[in-house]
Design a protein around this motif. Structure first.
Motif, PDB file in Angstrom:
ATOM      1  N   UNK A 106       0.702  -1.245   0.107  1.00  0.00           N
ATOM      2  CA  UNK A 106      -0.096  -0.120  -0.022  1.00  0.00           C
ATOM      3  C   UNK A 106       0.825   1.214  -0.064  1.00  0.00           C
ATOM      4  N   UNK A 107       2.253   0.946   0.023  1.00  0.00           N
ATOM      5  CA  UNK A 107       2.998   2.422  -0.036  1.00  0.00           C
ATOM      6  C   UNK A 107       3.101   2.837   1.294  1.00  0.00           C
ATOM      7  N   UNK A 108       2.742   2.052   2.349  1.00  0.00           N
ATOM      8  CA  UNK A 108       2.684   2.776   3.819  1.00  0.00           C
ATOM      9  C   UNK A 108       4.259   2.279   4.318  1.00  0.00           C
ATOM     10  N   UNK A 109       5.186   3.281   4.691  1.00  0.00           N
ATOM     11  CA  UNK A 109       6.325   2.761   5.106  1.00  0.00           C
ATOM     12  C   UNK A 109       6.560   2.103   6.684  1.00  0.00           C
ATOM     13  N   UNK A 110       7.434   1.289   6.748  1.00  0.00           N
ATOM     14  CA  UNK A 110       7.565   0.599   7.834  1.00  0.00           C
ATOM     15  C   UNK A 110       8.993   1.276   8.628  1.00  0.00           C
ATOM     16  N   UNK A 111       8.711   1.685   9.924  1.00  0.00           N
ATOM     17  CA  UNK A 111       9.881   2.264  10.511  1.00  0.00           C
ATOM     18  C   UNK A 111      11.410   1.557  10.442  1.00  0.00           C
ATOM     19  N   UNK A 112      11.235   0.179  10.435  1.00  0.00           N
ATOM     20  CA  UNK A 112      12.151  -0.484  10.460  1.00  0.00           C
ATOM     21  C   UNK A 112      11.922  -2.075   9.728  1.00  0.00           C
ATOM     22  N   UNK A 113      12.445  -2.281   8.919  1.00  0.00           N
ATOM     23  CA  UNK A 113      12.188  -3.806   8.337  1.00  0.00           C
ATOM     24  C   UNK A 113      12.784  -4.764   8.989  1.00  0.00           C
ATOM     25  N   UNK A 114      12.179  -6.088   9.322  1.00  0.00           N
ATOM     26  CA  UNK A 114      12.541  -7.042  10.111  1.00  0.00           C
ATOM     27  C   UNK A 114      14.073  -7.573   9.421  1.00  0.00           C
ATOM     28  N   UNK A 115      14.988  -7.944  10.215  1.00  0.00           N
ATOM     29  CA  UNK A 115      16.193  -8.318  10.183  1.00  0.00           C
ATOM     30  C   UNK A 115      16.127  -9.350   8.818  1.00  0.00           C
ATOM     31  N   UNK A 116      16.683  -9.283   7.712  1.00  0.00           N
ATOM     32  CA  UNK A 116      16.750 -10.370   6.605  1.00  0.00           C
ATOM     33  C   UNK A 116      18.123 -10.530   6.292  1.00  0.00           C
ATOM     34  N   UNK A 117      18.652 -11.584   6.328  1.00  0.00           N
ATOM     35  CA  UNK A 117      20.113 -12.066   6.041  1.00  0.00           C
ATOM     36  C   UNK A 117      20.557 -11.935   4.970  1.00  0.00           C
ATOM     37  N   UNK A 118      21.620 -11.447   4.538  1.00  0.00           N
ATOM     38  CA  UNK A 118      22.109 -11.375   3.325  1.00  0.00           C
ATOM     39  C   UNK A 118      21.948 -12.760   2.333  1.00  0.00           C
TER      40      UNK A 118
END
Length: 222
Positions: free
Chosen positions: A162-174
């Protein structure tokens, strides 16, 4: 119930309420971070709807190689292959964060889709939107550089459907990012360090990833 009462009940059906509450054939199931929701090869007998959290979908080849095929979030469905007669899960689903999922049994979902046009319209619109996303992913894979693909994945994870930003994206491994982008972990590490130096991302806190909208410059740059 009188015909008037039955008609009123039908008019009052709200798919959002249906997907937010428990009832016959559906229940809310909590999953903790990193907990398995179902595994590839399990019986395919229910559809899941994400009320809260993020879910990672993965597949494993016959040789044991694992690949991430999707990261889903609030408002997404998954496991709907059972509705098309799929007997076994074709992928595994794992909670990336603490999640609240609505588990809808196959029979209950099919009956609701046949009975409630508002729900079926919503579900079809979701599937069409996801199909478009898969086509965009394919075009991205065929024609764009690894750097652009990584930037697009990070922007999608941050700004969502929906184009609504999240303050922090959950940690995703490289490693996971490399699987999605279709490149090596070392290339992802190189690009992430570059994005950080340019101020596009910040992940010094360790709890997650902050993505700036300025990262869009990477996607738009020829």
């Amino acid at each position: 119930m009188s015909p008037i009462g039955a008609a009123k009940k039908k008019r009052d059906f709200d798919p959002n309420t249906f997907l937010a509450t428990i009832g016959e054939g559906r229940k809310i199931v909590p999953f903790q971070k990193k907990q398995s929701i179902f595994a590839q090869g399990d019986a395919c007998d229910a559809v899941f709807y994400i009320q809260k959290g993020k879910v990672r979908l993965t597949v494993v080849s016959e040789t044991g190689k694992e690949a991430t095929i999707g990261i889903l979030s609030n408002g997404d469905f998954f496991g709907e292959g059972c509705l098309a007669g799929q007997p076994l899960r074709m992928a595994s689903a794992t909670a990336m964060t603490d999640c609240d999922l609505l588990r809808i049994e196959k029979k209950a979902m099919m009956e609701a889709l046949h009975r409630e046009h508002a729900l079926s319209d919503m579900f079809v619109a979701y599937l069409l939107g996801r199909n478009i996303r898969y086509e965009e992913d394919l075009v991205d894979q065929l024609f764009n550089s690894s750097e652009k693909r990584l930037a697009r994945i990070l922007l999608l994870a941050h700004f969502g459907k929906e184009g609504v930003p999240e303050a922090v994206v959950p940690k995703i491994s490289q490693e996971t990012l490399a699987e999605i982008v279709g490149t090596t972990r070392s290339r992802v590490s190189f690009f992430m360090n570059r994005f950080r130096k340019l101020g596009f991302v910040d992940y010094d806190g360790g709890s997650g990833l902050q993505v700036q909208s300025s990262l869009l410059n990477v996607v738009l740059h020829d």
